[in-house]
Design an enzyme around this catalytic site. Structure first.
Site, PDB file in Angstrom:
ATOM      1  N   ASP A 308      39.979  39.467  38.694  1.00 31.27           N
ATOM      2  CA  ASP A 308      38.752  39.119  39.390  1.00 31.27           C
ATOM      3  C   ASP A 308      37.646  40.012  38.799  1.00 31.27           C
ATOM      4  OD1 ASP A 308      36.879  38.032  41.091  1.00 31.27           O
ATOM      5  OD2 ASP A 308      38.107  38.206  42.891  1.00 31.27           O
TER       6      ASP A 308
HETATM    7  C1  BGC Z   1      35.360  36.452  43.535  1.00 34.72           C
HETATM    8  C2  BGC Z   1      36.219  35.335  42.986  1.00 34.72           C
HETATM    9  C3  BGC Z   1      35.427  34.493  42.034  1.00 34.72           C
HETATM   10  C4  BGC Z   1      34.855  35.377  40.934  1.00 34.72           C
HETATM   11  C5  BGC Z   1      34.076  34.624  39.878  1.00 34.72           C
HETATM   12  C6  BGC Z   1      34.624  37.197  42.437  1.00 34.72           C
HETATM   13  O1  BGC Z   1      33.703  38.083  42.957  1.00 34.72           O
HETATM   14  O2  BGC Z   1      36.179  37.343  44.237  1.00 34.72           O
HETATM   15  O3  BGC Z   1      36.742  34.564  44.032  1.00 34.72           O
HETATM   16  O4  BGC Z   1      36.226  33.490  41.473  1.00 34.72           O
HETATM   17  O5  BGC Z   1      33.989  36.319  41.546  1.00 34.72           O
HETATM   18  O6  BGC Z   1      32.856  34.196  40.324  1.00 34.72           O
END
Ligand code: BGC
Length: 744
Positions: A308
């Protein structure tokens, strides 16, 4: 006590939840397609490491003052894509873009990727979690928590399929969905992104979404790679704050949080995103146990594991298990990460190249990760045509999408209270409408809606309607007045409808310190009650905000969750009986902040007998999991099942459901079971199956279920999935039948 063991291993991956494979990905180098092995033989370490990074679109853009917006910058494209050979890009640079802009961005990015030695196309990823989030004019579907109330996986599949077509029309082939986190902590800001508190419900709804994203084939212009997230245990932070520590015993990790991922791997999800938090002191991004031993070894996952946001760096700066960022890269990659969502800098590349050159990360680990990524690109058809498909633009915003969104919103509606049959409202009823959600679309759509937070009202398409607008359509404009102040005086209306809940928020900005609905909204309810007119509350919220003090002041309460673009219409129709509500809560709605329990709690949670005559009901909640009223009534009878279940046989269960009221309806029939005694304290009940049954007024139907030993199994103290011999109950509605299970 004899036990039936269902071992968790790659060869006997358990099949607790039924899902059929949508696609398969390669795991070892030998499984990779020939083209991929050829590339791996030819690529330099710089090219390989570039494939293991994903950067945010903003690293390729600059502000253009003449145009007044961000635009792609040639020098940055050259630097990031050609010189540093970064193979993957995500996200948007501002809010939603139109299809033409998306297509030109993706086209330009692929033009630069084509300048690299092996012309490896870029994989573009986005968070279209309930519809094409960052696409202007897109139809957004209800958030997962609302979909789960419908207990209708088909709606989940249809919404995902429509989203896949919309996203791919823009040239994007990777979607960071579905969320498979099991919602066990109502304070958590991402509760609304989940399918609720039960692992089976999460698995069934999530697998249907994966099907919707991938079933047409990843190389088809209507398919995208799904990304099950956030593996594992993200949804139970102790304080409820996003990305903060959880303490989860391995039995619970395997009992509650792992099953949806097991099912999703079986369903063929192509990629997985990792939990940003820590479990029992171990950041998940550093856990070889979870990322390699369990995910690859036990679950047999063969696709791409992506971090993430910033999470490798965070192993140093936030979690403090790595002394510097270089060590953080080593820990993450060696734990089993294939791709780092860096997402702003290229230093990840430098660290990883250095680690490989110095022998601290073996080339085999790099080849394994890059092989998986290239295999995914191959399956997505990117090597054949990396550009937005010419004829795909026409598939954006298919007129059917609004129908799917409306159907889903209608089926999500969950009636929580209806004293004296105040609902449905009769034609001609004069309504005074008030509350922060009455005339706002952001309160209906929630997070990831045209912006990340979803709370910018002016970013929504003009065709999105509010509850106020739709109520006027249904009730007649002359019958609906709106009051925007927070204090209601005497009114000529027949009823007061208060639209309360939560405005949109996403992730950490949505963290809260207490679960109570804010005092301003509670005051509004009190002033409405003081007018003497009947009060109806419509809740639009991503998580259950406590309303213990104001609930008695309302005659009717309709839970709408975050119902999406068609939410206003579905709510208005439901208030007037044009839609008979059939949704069931996918979570326990708590009453007290000090008594947060899930429905599958333990016997000792429910009854506290201290031996001094004082008994207390622990599961004292506002509304239980599975609760939901209707404008009709249902009666259950003739629950039947075999009295003995042996070995691998199936237990046949049947029950008769009758619509005893005067209007047609749909009843969700839920089958629960409970283990009388077990080596680990059993839950008071567990959801094992559910069916939606359509019943005309007066009609009855006999429906059947089949469950087996696996459905009754649990994780024992040795972390093995077992079904122990003994007595069980099967429970449907208010009925119960006992049976015995014997392995032999
Ligand atoms: C979130 C994810 C998301 C990623 C990309 C992160 O901050 O936790 O769920 O897919 O950002 O945008």
């Amino acid at each position: 006590m004899r036990m039936r063991q269902i071992l968790l291993s790659s060869t006997t991956a358990i099949a607790l939840f039924s899902c059929s494979p949508a696609n398969e990905t390669a795991n070892t180098k030998n499984d990779f397609p020939e083209e991929v092995n050829k590339l791996l033989n030819e690529m330099t370490i710089e090219e390989k490491v570039g494939q293991m990074a994903i950067l945010n679109l903003t690293v390729l853009t600059k502000f253009d003052s003449a145009k007044g917006k961000m635009v792609l910058d040639k020098n940055l494209l050259e630097e990031i894509l050609v010189k540093r050979k970064v193979g993957n890009i995500l996200n948007t640079y501002s809010s939603a873009l139109d299809q033409e802009e998306w297509r030109s961005i993706v086209t330009e990015i692929q033009n630069y990727a084509a300048k690299t030695p092996h012309k490896i196309p870029v994989l573009y990823g986005i968070d279209a979690i309930h519809g094409a989030t960052y696409h202007k004019e897109a139809v957004l579907f209800p958030q997962n928590i609302a979909l789960a109330a419908s207990r209708n996986p088909e709606l989940s599949r249809l919404g995902a399929k429509a989203t896949a077509a919309d996203v791919r029309a823009a040239g994007i082939r990777w979607n960071y969905a579905p969320v498979l986190d099991v919602a066990r902590q109502p304070l958590w800001a991402r509760f609304g992104e989940t399918y609720g508190e039960d692992p089976k419900l999460v698995a069934d709804m999530g697998c249907a979404a994966i099907k919707g994203y991938e079933e047409d084939g990843l190389d088809k212009k209507t398919g995208v790679a799904s990304c099950m997230k956030h593996y594992l245990g993200y949804s139970a932070p102790a304080t409820g704050k996003d990305r903060t520590p959880s303490i989860i015993p391995e039995t619970q990790l395997r009992e509650i949080f792992l099953p949806p991922f097991e099912a999703a791997v079986k369903a063929g999800s192509s990629t997985i995103m990792i939990n940003s938090g820590e479990i029992n002191g171990v950041p998940v991004h550093s856990s070889k146990f979870l990322l390699t031993d369990v995910l690859r070894g036990e679950l047999g996952f063969k696709g791409v594991a992506v971090t993430d946001w910033l999470d490798i760096k965070r192993l140093h700066g936030r979690h403090r298990i790595a002394k510097d960022e270089r060590e953080a890269v080593k820990i993450g990659i060696m734990a089993g990460i294939d791709m780092s969502m860096v997402p702003f800098k290229t230093d990840f590349l430098d660290y990883l190249i250095d680690l490989v050159n110095k022998g601290e990360v073996p080339l085999e680990r790099i080849d394994e990760a890059v092989g998986r990524i290239l295999t995914l690109k191959h399956k997505l058809g990117l090597f054949k045509n990396a550009y937005p498909e010419k004829d795909a633009i026409a598939q954006f915003n298919n007129p059917k999408n609004k129908e799917i969104a409306l159907d889903a919103a209608r089926q999500a509606m969950t009636l929580l209270k209806n004293n004296g049959g105040i609902l449905p409202l009769k034609k001609g009823t004069k309504i005074l409408l008030a509350g922060p959600a009455a005339d706002k679309v952001s309160y209906l759509n929630g997070c990831w809606s045209f912006t990340w937070q979803g709370n910018e009202e002016d970013k929504y398409p003009s065709y999105y309607t509010t509850i106020f607008e739709e109520l006027k359509n249904v009730a007649g404009a002359e019958n609906v007045a709106i009051e925007t102040s927070n204090y209601l005086k005497k009114s000529n209306a027949d009823v007061i409808v208060l639209c309360l809940g939560e405005d949109a928020y996403a992730e950490t900005p949505g963290s809260i310190r207490q679960l109570d609905l804010d005092s301003t909204q509670q005051e509004l309810v009190k002033s409405a009650y003081a007018t003497g007119k009947p009060v109806i509350i419509v809740l639009t919220e991503g998580r259950p905000r406590l309303i213990k003090n104001i609930e008695p002041l309302a005659k009717g309460i309709l839970m709408a969750y975050w119902p999406g673009s068609m939410g206003g219409k579905a709510i208005s129709e439901t208030l007037f009986g044009l839609n008979n509500p059939s949704g069931k809560l996918p979570f326990t709605y708590p009453k007290y902040s000090g008594n947060i329990l899930t429905y599958d709690c333990k016997y000792s949670d429910v009854e506290e007998d201290l031996g001094m005559g004082d008994k207390e009901t622990g599961y004292d909640v506002q509304w239980p999991f599975g609760f939901g009223l209707s404008y009709t009534t249902y009666e259950y009878s003739a629950l039947n099942c075999n009295t003995v279940l042996k070995g691998d046989a199936s237990l046949m269960v049947s029950v008769t459901v009758k619509n005893t009221g005067t209007v047609d309806g749909t009843e969700i029939v839920e089958l629960y079971s409970r283990d009388h005694f077990a080596s680990i304290t059993p839950s008071v009940k567990r959801l094992r199956a559910f069916q939606r049954v359509v019943l005309k007024a007066g009609e009855s139907k006999t429906i059947s279920f089949s469950i087996n030993a696996k459905d009754l199994s649990f994780i024992n103290a040795q972390y093995k999935r077992v079904t122990e011999d003994g007595k069980f109950d099967v429970m449907i509605g208010n009925l119960k039948k006992e049976f015995s299970y014997f392995e032999k």
